[in-house]
Design a protein around this motif. Structure first.
Motif, PDB file in Angstrom:
ATOM      1  N   LYS A  26       0.823  -1.215   0.000  1.00  0.00           N
ATOM      2  CA  LYS A  26       0.000   0.000   0.000  1.00  0.00           C
ATOM      3  C   LYS A  26       0.857   1.265   0.000  1.00  0.00           C
ATOM      4  CE  LYS A  26      -3.946  -2.304   2.173  1.00  0.00           C
ATOM      5  NZ  LYS A  26      -4.954  -2.312   3.240  1.00  0.00           N
ATOM      6  N   GLU A  27       1.796   1.313  -0.920  1.00  0.00           N
ATOM      7  CA  GLU A  27       2.628   2.483  -1.222  1.00  0.00           C
ATOM      8  C   GLU A  27       3.781   2.712  -0.241  1.00  0.00           C
ATOM      9  OE1 GLU A  27      -0.488   5.488  -1.228  1.00  0.00           O
ATOM     10  OE2 GLU A  27      -0.481   5.457  -3.418  1.00  0.00           O
ATOM     11  N   VAL A  28       3.987   1.823   0.705  1.00  0.00           N
ATOM     12  CA  VAL A  28       5.062   2.002   1.685  1.00  0.00           C
ATOM     13  C   VAL A  28       6.031   0.828   1.597  1.00  0.00           C
ATOM     14  CG1 VAL A  28       5.641   2.269   4.116  1.00  0.00           C
ATOM     15  CG2 VAL A  28       3.547   3.306   3.227  1.00  0.00           C
ATOM     16  N   ASP A  29       7.337   1.115   1.537  1.00  0.00           N
ATOM     17  CA  ASP A  29       8.362   0.083   1.508  1.00  0.00           C
ATOM     18  C   ASP A  29       8.516  -0.510   2.912  1.00  0.00           C
ATOM     19  OD1 ASP A  29      10.529  -1.564   1.176  1.00  0.00           O
ATOM     20  OD2 ASP A  29      11.940   0.005   0.583  1.00  0.00           O
ATOM     21  N   VAL A  30       7.941  -1.683   3.098  1.00  0.00           N
ATOM     22  CA  VAL A  30       7.945  -2.300   4.428  1.00  0.00           C
ATOM     23  C   VAL A  30       9.312  -2.886   4.785  1.00  0.00           C
ATOM     24  CG1 VAL A  30       5.490  -2.748   4.710  1.00  0.00           C
ATOM     25  CG2 VAL A  30       6.863  -4.337   3.369  1.00  0.00           C
ATOM     26  N   VAL A  31      10.129  -3.177   3.782  1.00  0.00           N
ATOM     27  CA  VAL A  31      11.476  -3.687   4.066  1.00  0.00           C
ATOM     28  C   VAL A  31      12.291  -2.620   4.800  1.00  0.00           C
ATOM     29  CG1 VAL A  31      13.668  -4.384   3.048  1.00  0.00           C
ATOM     30  CG2 VAL A  31      11.538  -5.332   2.167  1.00  0.00           C
ATOM     31  N   HIS A 170       4.736  -8.302   8.846  1.00  0.00           N
ATOM     32  CA  HIS A 170       3.432  -8.078   9.463  1.00  0.00           C
ATOM     33  C   HIS A 170       3.440  -6.974  10.517  1.00  0.00           C
ATOM     34  CE1 HIS A 170      -0.106  -9.119  12.045  1.00  0.00           C
ATOM     35  NE2 HIS A 170      -0.661  -9.188  10.854  1.00  0.00           N
ATOM     36  N   ASP A 171       4.563  -6.781  11.201  1.00  0.00           N
ATOM     37  CA  ASP A 171       4.632  -5.715  12.202  1.00  0.00           C
ATOM     38  C   ASP A 171       4.286  -4.360  11.588  1.00  0.00           C
ATOM     39  OD1 ASP A 171       5.408  -7.555  14.056  1.00  0.00           O
ATOM     40  OD2 ASP A 171       7.528  -7.012  14.040  1.00  0.00           O
ATOM     41  N   PHE A 172       4.599  -4.197  10.305  1.00  0.00           N
ATOM     42  CA  PHE A 172       4.381  -2.907   9.658  1.00  0.00           C
ATOM     43  C   PHE A 172       3.187  -2.894   8.718  1.00  0.00           C
ATOM     44  CE2 PHE A 172       8.592  -2.585  11.319  1.00  0.00           C
ATOM     45  CZ  PHE A 172       8.610  -1.284  11.806  1.00  0.00           C
ATOM     46  N   THR A 173       2.836  -4.033   8.142  1.00  0.00           N
ATOM     47  CA  THR A 173       1.641  -4.026   7.284  1.00  0.00           C
ATOM     48  C   THR A 173       0.388  -3.724   8.104  1.00  0.00           C
ATOM     49  OG1 THR A 173       1.481  -6.448   7.484  1.00  0.00           O
ATOM     50  CG2 THR A 173       2.613  -5.567   5.543  1.00  0.00           C
ATOM     51  N   THR A 174       0.350  -4.177   9.348  1.00  0.00           N
ATOM     52  CA  THR A 174      -0.796  -3.856  10.201  1.00  0.00           C
ATOM     53  C   THR A 174      -0.835  -2.362  10.548  1.00  0.00           C
ATOM     54  OG1 THR A 174       0.518  -4.488  12.140  1.00  0.00           O
ATOM     55  CG2 THR A 174      -0.969  -6.128  11.236  1.00  0.00           C
ATOM     56  N   LEU A 175       0.355  -1.758  10.754  1.00  0.00           N
ATOM     57  CA  LEU A 175       0.405  -0.320  11.015  1.00  0.00           C
ATOM     58  C   LEU A 175      -0.054   0.464   9.792  1.00  0.00           C
ATOM     59  CD1 LEU A 175       3.800   0.182  12.918  1.00  0.00           C
ATOM     60  CD2 LEU A 175       1.498   0.138  13.878  1.00  0.00           C
ATOM     61  N   ILE A 176       0.324  -0.005   8.610  1.00  0.00           N
ATOM     62  CA  ILE A 176      -0.075   0.679   7.382  1.00  0.00           C
ATOM     63  C   ILE A 176      -1.583   0.588   7.190  1.00  0.00           C
ATOM     64  CG2 ILE A 176       0.143   0.629   4.849  1.00  0.00           C
ATOM     65  CD1 ILE A 176       3.077  -0.386   5.385  1.00  0.00           C
ATOM     66  N   ASP A 177      -2.169  -0.571   7.486  1.00  0.00           N
ATOM     67  CA  ASP A 177      -3.634  -0.684   7.427  1.00  0.00           C
ATOM     68  C   ASP A 177      -4.296   0.313   8.374  1.00  0.00           C
ATOM     69  OD1 ASP A 177      -3.638  -2.725   5.552  1.00  0.00           O
ATOM     70  OD2 ASP A 177      -3.616  -4.317   7.065  1.00  0.00           O
ATOM     71  N   ARG A 178      -3.731   0.419   9.565  1.00  0.00           N
ATOM     72  CA  ARG A 178      -4.287   1.351  10.555  1.00  0.00           C
ATOM     73  C   ARG A 178      -4.152   2.797  10.066  1.00  0.00           C
ATOM     74  NH1 ARG A 178      -7.009   3.599  13.395  1.00  0.00           N
ATOM     75  NH2 ARG A 178      -6.974   3.948  15.637  1.00  0.00           N
ATOM     76  N   ALA A 179      -2.980   3.141   9.570  1.00  0.00           N
ATOM     77  CA  ALA A 179      -2.739   4.509   9.109  1.00  0.00           C
ATOM     78  C   ALA A 179      -3.566   4.852   7.881  1.00  0.00           C
ATOM     79  CB  ALA A 179      -1.252   4.694   8.812  1.00  0.00           C
ATOM     80  N   ASN A 180      -3.830   3.860   7.034  1.00  0.00           N
ATOM     81  CA  ASN A 180      -4.663   4.106   5.861  1.00  0.00           C
ATOM     82  C   ASN A 180      -6.088   4.503   6.240  1.00  0.00           C
ATOM     83  OD1 ASN A 180      -3.884   3.510   2.794  1.00  0.00           O
ATOM     84  ND2 ASN A 180      -2.487   2.382   4.117  1.00  0.00           N
ATOM     85  N   GLY A 181      -6.520   4.089   7.427  1.00  0.00           N
ATOM     86  CA  GLY A 181      -7.823   4.526   7.909  1.00  0.00           C
ATOM     87  C   GLY A 181      -7.881   6.022   8.173  1.00  0.00           C
ATOM     88  N   THR A 210       2.570  10.464  -0.738  1.00  0.00           N
ATOM     89  CA  THR A 210       1.845   9.893  -1.873  1.00  0.00           C
ATOM     90  C   THR A 210       0.335  10.130  -1.797  1.00  0.00           C
ATOM     91  OG1 THR A 210       1.802   7.765  -0.697  1.00  0.00           O
ATOM     92  CG2 THR A 210       3.560   8.105  -2.307  1.00  0.00           C
ATOM     93  N   ASN A 211      -0.115  10.791  -0.739  1.00  0.00           N
ATOM     94  CA  ASN A 211      -1.558  10.962  -0.566  1.00  0.00           C
ATOM     95  C   ASN A 211      -1.986  12.406  -0.308  1.00  0.00           C
ATOM     96  OD1 ASN A 211      -2.982   8.096  -0.401  1.00  0.00           O
ATOM     97  ND2 ASN A 211      -0.953   7.914   0.555  1.00  0.00           N
ATOM     98  N   GLY A 212      -1.151  13.350  -0.665  1.00  0.00           N
ATOM     99  CA  GLY A 212      -1.579  14.740  -0.695  1.00  0.00           C
ATOM    100  C   GLY A 212      -1.743  15.429   0.643  1.00  0.00           C
TER     101      GLY A 212
END
Length: 450
Positions: A26-31, A170-181, A210-212
């Motif tokens: 979702k537009e964020v480099d999780v690595v 997963h430690d960061f994909t869950t944060l990205i889901d939260r932040a996307n809210g 990336t989201n203005g």
């Protein structure tokens, strides 16, 4: 020690990045995020610091890097259980979280209740200019600390568990889901973050590009209390507003591409540095990971009380911390010592303690830095053998000594008594804080407006 840590950090970061490449969720480099904050847990751990202190050759350095390289690749949890937990979290947030539409110009991201009061003068100054300010919180409990303001608790984006990297990082994909809210609220807005070292704050910084929406970060505390926290490296914000040139110079080393502007401290007020009596303030702090244990804090309190017995012509103030109450048994042990004054934080404001004190002693607290605004001489006591970078920074940058071993503390105070501290502190204050109070708020608001 700092040079060794830096060498290790860059070597391991390069090896992991080369091995893993990039992976966008979702537009964020999780690595990049996973590597950065994996290193955070390493270089601030007691075990690592002891290991790197023993390194004497390049071969030993390589073996240490290899050891932590292998430690990165740990087995992951059960995928089915992970999906179920994430979907349940999504449903729970959909039911319990509230995120109304907003026409605010500025949103302030609150991750700690104390940031409501810290940001209040900035909020008021923006509102005087006709700007609308609202708050976003990460945790439901935080919303209860400011009932008079509009506080948003956004929902969570649906977990895209079918996408590459979802389980691996997963430690960061869950944060990205939260932040996307948060995104429906944030587009075309300006987001103010405080401190800026948290994983979730970094995620929002990347999403802003990336989201203005623009992200502005305001300094709170100082990375020097650690062995350099990677959360304060490569910060992804549009602008970072710090207290003064000393902090700008030190943060720049870890953020060469970041726009860093010295604005000042918004809640410390300008004070004339007056001649003070013989008063030493010992500022108790809470435990700090593995660096400062409960026993270290208790030893610090005992040392303060014992100093009072050695320096009978000085008044010793021992100030409690909101997260560390001074045990009554210790107070009773020293009740016969007439020159100890116990300042409970509930009954004495920090300013009241500063106004009395000529010296302010802590283990690594930012309180010692803040005390300079009140004409207190900042001192740090080495209570254990673990390296705290703030001690090294003072040793390297200050003309006067600020870091003391227990055995040299009393003689150190007596030596400082022979110096012209007033002139030194006046100059030092302006290096630490470009502006204070209202003037700092004006400078911060001006930066927020550009």
């Amino acid at each position: 020690m700092t040079e060794r840590i830096e060498h290790f950090y860059h070597s391991l970061s390069h090896e992991l990045q080369s091995k893993l490449g990039v992976c966008f969720y979702k537009e964020v480099d999780v690595v990049a995020l996973q590597v950065k904050f994996y290193l955070n847990t390493i270089i601030n751990s007691k075990t690592f610091l002891k290991r790197i202190a023993k390194v004497t050759t390049e071969k030993e350095q390589e073996l240490l890097t290899e050891r932590y390289f292998e430690g990165f690749f740990k087995p992951k949890g059960n995928k089915g259980i992970t999906i179920v937990k994430d979907v349940i979290r999504y449903v729970y947030h959909a039911i319990s979280h509230q995120s109304q539409k907003s026409n605010a110009d500025f949103l302030i991201f609150i991750t700690n209740k104390k940031f409501f009061s810290y940001s209040k003068p900035i909020q008021e100054a923006l509102e005087q200019q006709g700007k609308k300010v609202e708050f976003i919180v990460w945790d439901k409990n935080d919303s209860h600390f400011n009932n008079q303001q509009k506080v948003h608790l956004p929902k969570t984006d649906f977990p895209a568990f079918w996408k590459k990297g979802y389980f691996e990082y997963h430690d960061f994909t869950t944060l990205i889901d939260r932040a996307n809210g948060f995104l429906p609220l944030l587009q075309h807005k300006k987001l103010l973050l405080i401190e800026g070292d948290l994983e979730a704050q970094h995620v929002l910084g990347f999403l802003g590009k990336t989201n203005g929406f623009k992200t502005y970060c305001l300094q709170w505390g100082f990375f020097g209390k650690t062995a350099t926290k990677p959360g304060w490296r490569g910060m992804p914000y549009d602008k970072f507003m710090v207290w003064g040139d000393f902090f700008a110079d030190n943060f720049k080393r870890y953020n060469p591409k970041l726009s860093i502007v010295a604005c000042g401290h918004p809640t410390l007020q300008e004070n004339s540095i007056l001649e003070k009596g013989n008063v030493i303030l010992f500022a108790v702090q809470k435990e700090f990971g593995e660096h400062i244990t409960t026993q270290d804090v208790l030893d610090f309190i005992h040392f303060a009380a014992q100093t009072a017995t050695q320096m009978s012509d000085f008044k010793i103030i021992v100030r409690s911390h909101p997260d560390f109450e001074i045990p009554e048994t210790i107070k009773q042990d020293y009740q016969s010592v007439p020159n100890i004054i116990w300042h409970d934080y509930k009954n004495f404001s920090l300013n009241q303690s500063f106004e009395e004190a000529k010296y302010c002693v802590s283990i690594s607290s930012t309180v010692s830095l803040e005390s300079v605004a009140f004409g207190c001489y900042p001192m740090y006591l080495k209570i254990n053998e673990l390296p705290l970078q703030i001690h090294q920074l003072w040793a390297a940058n200050a003309e006067h000594k600020h870091v003391f071993e227990e055995t040299e503390f009393v003689s150190g105070i007596l030596h400082l008594e022979t110096l012209n501290l007033k002139n030194y502190l006046n100059e030092f204050k302006h290096i630490l804080y470009k502006n204070l109070g209202t003037t700092a708020v004006k400078a911060i608001v001006q930066e927020l407006s550009t």
